[in-house]
Scaffold this motif. Structure first.
Motif, PDB file in Angstrom:
ATOM      1  N   GLU A 102      63.565 -16.974 118.148  1.00  0.00           N
ATOM      2  CA  GLU A 102      63.947 -18.315 117.739  1.00  0.00           C
ATOM      3  C   GLU A 102      65.289 -18.218 117.031  1.00  0.00           C
ATOM      4  OE1 GLU A 102      60.693 -19.866 115.504  1.00  0.00           O
ATOM      5  OE2 GLU A 102      59.338 -19.935 117.245  1.00  0.00           O
ATOM      6  N   ALA A 103      65.710 -19.270 116.339  1.00  0.00           N
ATOM      7  CA  ALA A 103      67.006 -19.267 115.682  1.00  0.00           C
ATOM      8  C   ALA A 103      67.102 -18.120 114.671  1.00  0.00           C
ATOM      9  CB  ALA A 103      67.250 -20.605 115.000  1.00  0.00           C
ATOM     10  N   GLY A 104      68.270 -17.488 114.637  1.00  0.00           N
ATOM     11  CA  GLY A 104      68.467 -16.367 113.738  1.00  0.00           C
ATOM     12  C   GLY A 104      68.370 -15.042 114.466  1.00  0.00           C
ATOM     13  N   TYR A 105      68.219 -13.977 113.705  1.00  0.00           N
ATOM     14  CA  TYR A 105      68.177 -12.637 114.280  1.00  0.00           C
ATOM     15  C   TYR A 105      66.735 -12.171 114.429  1.00  0.00           C
ATOM     16  CZ  TYR A 105      68.900  -7.638 114.931  1.00  0.00           C
ATOM     17  OH  TYR A 105      68.874  -6.357 115.430  1.00  0.00           O
ATOM     18  N   THR A 106      66.391 -11.709 115.627  1.00  0.00           N
ATOM     19  CA  THR A 106      65.063 -11.151 115.903  1.00  0.00           C
ATOM     20  C   THR A 106      65.225  -9.671 116.203  1.00  0.00           C
ATOM     21  OG1 THR A 106      64.251 -13.247 116.815  1.00  0.00           O
ATOM     22  CG2 THR A 106      63.032 -11.251 117.379  1.00  0.00           C
ATOM     23  N   PRO A 107      64.756  -8.787 115.318  1.00  0.00           N
ATOM     24  CA  PRO A 107      64.887  -7.346 115.568  1.00  0.00           C
ATOM     25  C   PRO A 107      63.848  -6.846 116.569  1.00  0.00           C
ATOM     26  CG  PRO A 107      63.784  -7.706 113.481  1.00  0.00           C
ATOM     27  CD  PRO A 107      64.172  -9.072 114.002  1.00  0.00           C
ATOM     28  N   LEU A 158      72.053 -18.391 117.811  1.00  0.00           N
ATOM     29  CA  LEU A 158      72.755 -19.268 116.887  1.00  0.00           C
ATOM     30  C   LEU A 158      72.873 -20.674 117.465  1.00  0.00           C
ATOM     31  CD1 LEU A 158      75.740 -16.982 115.794  1.00  0.00           C
ATOM     32  CD2 LEU A 158      73.593 -17.377 114.573  1.00  0.00           C
ATOM     33  N   LYS A 159      72.607 -21.660 116.612  1.00  0.00           N
ATOM     34  CA  LYS A 159      72.847 -23.049 116.982  1.00  0.00           C
ATOM     35  C   LYS A 159      74.306 -23.391 116.664  1.00  0.00           C
ATOM     36  CE  LYS A 159      68.088 -24.453 115.943  1.00  0.00           C
ATOM     37  NZ  LYS A 159      67.224 -25.336 115.101  1.00  0.00           N
ATOM     38  N   LYS A 160      74.805 -24.448 117.279  1.00  0.00           N
ATOM     39  CA  LYS A 160      76.186 -24.860 117.057  1.00  0.00           C
ATOM     40  C   LYS A 160      76.472 -25.000 115.571  1.00  0.00           C
ATOM     41  CE  LYS A 160      79.558 -28.396 118.362  1.00  0.00           C
ATOM     42  NZ  LYS A 160      79.788 -29.649 119.148  1.00  0.00           N
ATOM     43  N   ARG A 197      79.222 -20.100 123.580  1.00  0.00           N
ATOM     44  CA  ARG A 197      80.626 -20.118 123.175  1.00  0.00           C
ATOM     45  C   ARG A 197      80.693 -19.839 121.683  1.00  0.00           C
ATOM     46  NH1 ARG A 197      84.635 -24.226 121.969  1.00  0.00           N
ATOM     47  NH2 ARG A 197      82.969 -25.788 122.007  1.00  0.00           N
ATOM     48  N   VAL A 198      81.470 -18.839 121.304  1.00  0.00           N
ATOM     49  CA  VAL A 198      81.528 -18.401 119.912  1.00  0.00           C
ATOM     50  C   VAL A 198      82.967 -18.088 119.507  1.00  0.00           C
ATOM     51  CG1 VAL A 198      79.217 -17.370 120.066  1.00  0.00           C
ATOM     52  CG2 VAL A 198      81.238 -15.932 120.430  1.00  0.00           C
ATOM     53  N   GLU A 199      83.160 -17.884 118.218  1.00  0.00           N
ATOM     54  CA  GLU A 199      84.390 -17.302 117.713  1.00  0.00           C
ATOM     55  C   GLU A 199      84.032 -16.005 117.005  1.00  0.00           C
ATOM     56  OE1 GLU A 199      88.118 -19.116 115.480  1.00  0.00           O
ATOM     57  OE2 GLU A 199      86.591 -18.476 114.021  1.00  0.00           O
ATOM     58  N   PHE A 200      84.632 -14.906 117.444  1.00  0.00           N
ATOM     59  CA  PHE A 200      84.485 -13.621 116.774  1.00  0.00           C
ATOM     60  C   PHE A 200      85.621 -13.475 115.771  1.00  0.00           C
ATOM     61  CE2 PHE A 200      82.364 -12.416 120.877  1.00  0.00           C
ATOM     62  CZ  PHE A 200      81.137 -12.016 120.345  1.00  0.00           C
ATOM     63  N   ALA A 201      85.307 -12.912 114.593  1.00  0.00           N
ATOM     64  CA  ALA A 201      86.330 -12.650 113.588  1.00  0.00           C
ATOM     65  C   ALA A 201      86.075 -11.278 112.977  1.00  0.00           C
ATOM     66  CB  ALA A 201      86.321 -13.727 112.514  1.00  0.00           C
ATOM     67  N   ASP A 206      78.946 -23.485 120.161  1.00  0.00           N
ATOM     68  CA  ASP A 206      77.887 -24.148 120.923  1.00  0.00           C
ATOM     69  C   ASP A 206      76.685 -23.224 120.807  1.00  0.00           C
ATOM     70  OD1 ASP A 206      76.492 -25.880 122.547  1.00  0.00           O
ATOM     71  OD2 ASP A 206      78.129 -26.088 124.006  1.00  0.00           O
ATOM     72  N   HIS A 207      75.565 -23.577 121.407  1.00  0.00           N
ATOM     73  CA  HIS A 207      74.423 -22.665 121.390  1.00  0.00           C
ATOM     74  C   HIS A 207      74.844 -21.307 121.949  1.00  0.00           C
ATOM     75  CE1 HIS A 207      70.184 -21.386 121.736  1.00  0.00           C
ATOM     76  NE2 HIS A 207      70.591 -20.787 122.844  1.00  0.00           N
TER      77      HIS A 207
END
Length: 265
Positions: free
Chosen positions: A8-13, A33-35, A56-60, A95-96
């Motif tokens: 679900e939303a978030g990190y699933t190990p 991740l949700k938008k 679609r994401v932005e990496f930094a 975006d998602h």
């Protein structure tokens, strides 16, 4: 070992280096991740790879920023941010987005980088003349020992066409490996042969390969894309290491299936 989860939303190990990792020596999991959401990673002793599966994401990282867009992993090559230990990175969902995360210990410092789709090494394997096309697949490598000897990991994807086999003929290598599965339809399925067992492969499932021969197959009608991640062993890195199962070595012969063509109607 096979692991199936419904992230679900978030990190699933799926694997934890400091907990249950079944001999892989790695962390691995799925980040959803949700938008508008963002995720930060900053590991003092681990290198980390964030592989965009869809969205679609932005990496930094450090003083760099880059937008990445990948509608799906079946028609588009990957983006992947590879971070050295001690380097802070963030991913923000425009975006998602769904991202595969893999990490392991690494005492070496290296230049962190973002692998873009054009950086992907793509091998078109298993043509029609090879075992009647039953192994047709695309092998995509982001980084391995030859291209990134400073890393303790290898990371890539395989596009397994419907009804076809991959990671075949059955083979093994001493270095542990994981396969993380995606299907073009979430109800899709296949089979994973590993560790002397047979597992049903499903969307967002993971096969952990820590010994024995292994190979994969996807059910007809369902395309399968799986991430493959390998952990180098100390003083024994995976250098495209492949030990074929002896009784199946004949399958590599150019005329392995010639006697079958006479049976086709």
């Amino acid at each position: 070992m096979y692991i199936q989860k419904k992230p679900e939303a978030g990190y699933t190990p799926y694997l934890t280096l400091d907990g249950e990792n079944y001999g892989t020596g790695m962390d691995a999991g799925l980040l959803v991740l949700k938008k508008g959401q963002h995720y930060e990673i900053w590991e003092k002793e681990k290198e980390a790879a964030l592989l965009l599966l869809e969205g679609r994401v932005e990496f930094a990282w450090q003083d760099k920023r880059q937008e990445a867009d990948r509608p799906d992993c079946f028609h588009y090559d990957p983006w992947c941010l590879h971070l050295s230990r001690g380097v802070r990175g963030t991913v923000t969902a425009l975006d998602h987005a769904e991202i595969y995360l893999q990490m392991t210990d690494n005492p070496r410092d290296f230049e962190s980088r973002l692998y873009a789709p054009q950086d992907t090494m793509v091998q078109h394997a298993g043509n029609q003349g090879e075992l009647m096309g039953c192994m047709r697949r695309e092998i995509k490598t982001l980084f391995d020992y030859e291209s990134a000897p400073w890393s303790n990991m290898v990371l890539g994807e395989v596009l397994n066409f419907p009804g076809k086999w991959s990671s075949y003929p059955p083979h093994y290598h001493p270095q542990p490996e994981v396969y993380f599965y995606r299907f073009d339809h979430p109800q899709g399925f296949g089979a994973s042969f590993a560790n002397g067992e047979i597992y049903i492969s499903r969307h967002n499932g993971m096969t952990v390969i820590n010994h024995g021969f292994h190979s994969q197959v996807s059910a007809p009608g369902y395309a399968m894309c799986y991430v493959w991640g390998i952990r180098h062993l100390p003083d024994d890195p995976w250098r495209k290491t492949r030990i074929d199962e002896e009784e199946h070595e004949w399958l590599w012969k150019d005329d392995a299936n010639q006697h079958i063509f006479s049976l086709e109607g």
